[in-house]
Scaffold this motif. Structure first.
Motif, PDB file in Angstrom:
ATOM      1  N   PRO A  14     116.845 -30.609 -79.051  1.00 23.42           N
ATOM      2  CA  PRO A  14     115.898 -31.659 -79.443  1.00 23.42           C
ATOM      3  C   PRO A  14     116.263 -32.989 -78.793  1.00 23.42           C
ATOM      4  O   PRO A  14     117.428 -33.385 -78.754  1.00 23.42           O
ATOM      5  CB  PRO A  14     116.066 -31.721 -80.972  1.00 23.42           C
ATOM      6  N   GLY A  15     115.249 -33.652 -78.255  1.00 23.01           N
ATOM      7  CA  GLY A  15     115.471 -34.890 -77.532  1.00 23.01           C
ATOM      8  C   GLY A  15     115.802 -34.689 -76.069  1.00 23.01           C
ATOM      9  O   GLY A  15     115.829 -35.644 -75.302  1.00 23.01           O
ATOM     10  N   ALA A  37     108.125 -28.260 -62.959  1.00 19.25           N
ATOM     11  CA  ALA A  37     107.920 -27.561 -64.227  1.00 19.25           C
ATOM     12  C   ALA A  37     108.828 -28.193 -65.277  1.00 19.25           C
ATOM     13  O   ALA A  37     110.046 -28.264 -65.089  1.00 19.25           O
ATOM     14  CB  ALA A  37     108.230 -26.078 -64.076  1.00 19.25           C
ATOM     15  N   PHE A  38     108.230 -28.654 -66.382  1.00 26.01           N
ATOM     16  CA  PHE A  38     108.967 -29.363 -67.426  1.00 26.01           C
ATOM     17  C   PHE A  38     108.995 -28.572 -68.728  1.00 26.01           C
ATOM     18  O   PHE A  38     107.959 -28.066 -69.178  1.00 26.01           O
ATOM     19  CB  PHE A  38     108.294 -30.700 -67.748  1.00 26.01           C
ATOM     20  N   ILE A  39     110.161 -28.522 -69.345  1.00 26.60           N
ATOM     21  CA  ILE A  39     110.306 -28.184 -70.765  1.00 26.60           C
ATOM     22  C   ILE A  39     110.900 -29.415 -71.425  1.00 26.60           C
ATOM     23  O   ILE A  39     111.987 -29.858 -71.060  1.00 26.60           O
ATOM     24  CB  ILE A  39     111.218 -26.970 -70.983  1.00 26.60           C
ATOM     25  N   GLY A  40     110.203 -29.972 -72.422  1.00 27.55           N
ATOM     26  CA  GLY A  40     110.596 -31.280 -72.928  1.00 27.55           C
ATOM     27  C   GLY A  40     110.286 -32.327 -71.884  1.00 27.55           C
ATOM     28  O   GLY A  40     111.177 -32.982 -71.344  1.00 27.55           O
ATOM     29  N   SER A  41     109.006 -32.492 -71.577  1.00 26.96           N
ATOM     30  CA  SER A  41     108.566 -33.311 -70.446  1.00 26.96           C
ATOM     31  C   SER A  41     109.067 -34.745 -70.577  1.00 26.96           C
ATOM     32  O   SER A  41     108.690 -35.484 -71.495  1.00 26.96           O
ATOM     33  CB  SER A  41     107.044 -33.292 -70.370  1.00 26.96           C
ATOM     34  N   TYR A  47     105.505 -36.458 -76.200  1.00 30.10           N
ATOM     35  CA  TYR A  47     106.865 -36.110 -76.598  1.00 30.10           C
ATOM     36  C   TYR A  47     107.554 -37.325 -77.223  1.00 30.10           C
ATOM     37  O   TYR A  47     108.218 -37.225 -78.261  1.00 30.10           O
ATOM     38  CB  TYR A  47     107.626 -35.619 -75.366  1.00 30.10           C
ATOM     39  N   ALA A  48     107.378 -38.495 -76.608  1.00 29.21           N
ATOM     40  CA  ALA A  48     107.976 -39.723 -77.146  1.00 29.21           C
ATOM     41  C   ALA A  48     107.372 -40.078 -78.494  1.00 29.21           C
ATOM     42  O   ALA A  48     108.098 -40.400 -79.457  1.00 29.21           O
ATOM     43  CB  ALA A  48     107.790 -40.868 -76.159  1.00 29.21           C
TER      44      ALA A  48
END
Length: 312
Positions: A14-15, A37-41, A47-48
């Motif tokens: 997380p984060g 390719a993003f995980i947790g962009s 997300y923020a």
């Protein structure tokens, strides 16, 4: 391959974040591309705003085609769009897969702001594969793997109708906290040359320290640390983002701007670096600007959010 750097199933806290970055320039100099390719962009306002609690709910494949048939797609998706194992990552209808010899990207996206299809196949065949990871901060919370710094990219797009090939590059980044927590600004360049590629990485940390990496990669995956020449301040972007670039005695020039955003630029450069003629992809990232809430309010216009596996 480095297990964590290329393992699409590696955990993301997380984060935190994971991303895989591919870029290429065509042999004739007319075209370029970037795929991330993003995980947790890391650049996701969603997300923020959600407190960065669940990286698996903030996924996207950013595809940018440059040249006469330019397209941009960066649709964020949630939990239901993610499928992954060690060798394959699917985000909605698009995917990345590594078969041990090549990385294949199947693209099925919708461009913004004009909604047009972006679909086709991009294939990277590495000439050099590395196994070294670099910490970008003193606590080791941000890590960078130059997985395939020297390679060939083959582009076969159906929409737009586009085929080309040229030298390419692949890396991966992972972190346990937002980028803007640790860094104020960074610039990066991947410079292709006859022997392989040279990477210049400069980051200014929030703790007041700096990191400067000069790495020379040959076609066998061997890495030499090199002393970089001083930075030249190229013309800033239209939003005023600085473009410091390394070049021998200032012999580095801006060829064209690929991206020009309030906190970010991506550019094509040419000139001399560490005694060699190079063609380079360069990026500047101003994380003080990105941390501004007003900037985040602008991002949904280029990064819509969708749910499920829909193409729209």
């Amino acid at each position: 391959m480095p297990a964590e750097g290329f393992d699409f199933q590696a955990p993301v806290v997380p984060g935190g974040y994971r991303w895989w970055y591919l870029d290429a320039l065509s042999n004739d100099g007319r075209h370029g591309l970037t795929v991330i390719a993003f995980i947790g962009s890391v650049f996701s306002p969603y997300y923020a705003w959600a407190g960065r609690k669940d990286p698996m709910n903030h996924l996207c494949l950013n595809v940018a085609l440059y040249g006469s048939r330019a397209r941009w797609a960066m649709t964020e998706r949630g939990h239901g769009a993610l499928e992954r194992d060690e060798r394959r990552l699917a985000i909605g209808p698009s995917s990345l897969s590594w078969d041990g010899d090549a990385l294949t990207v199947e693209v099925e996206e919708i461009a913004v702001p004009l909604p047009r299809r972006v679909c086709g196949r991009i294939r990277l065949v590495p000439e050099a594969v590395t196994e070294r990871c670099f910490a970008l901060d003193t606590k080791g919370r941000h890590r960078w793997w130059p997985l395939a710094p020297v390679g060939r990219v083959e582009v076969e797009m159906r929409s737009p109708d586009l085929q080309w090939s040229g030298p390419g590059y692949l890396d991966s980044n992972a972190g346990e906290e937002p980028l803007e927590t640790a860094f104020r600004f960074w610039s990066w360049a991947r410079a292709a040359h006859a022997r392989g590629a040279t990477v210049a990485y400069d980051a200014h940390r929030r703790d007041g320290g700096d990191i400067s990496l000069g790495l020379d990669f040959n076609r066998f995956g061997e890495i030499d640390e090199v002393e970089l020449p001083p930075s030249t301040q190229l013309r800033p972007g239209l939003w005023g983002v600085r473009r410091p670039a390394r070049g021998d005695e200032g012999q580095i020039q801006l060829v064209r701007t690929f991206e020009d955003a309030p906190f970010y630029t991506r550019s094509q450069l040419s000139g001399r670096l560490c005694g060699r003629s190079v063609a380079a992809v360069h990026e500047s990232l101003d994380l003080d600007r990105f941390a501004n809430p007003l900037v985040k309010l602008m991002l949904p216009f280029r990064m819509p959010r969708r749910t499920g596996r829909s193409r729209v």
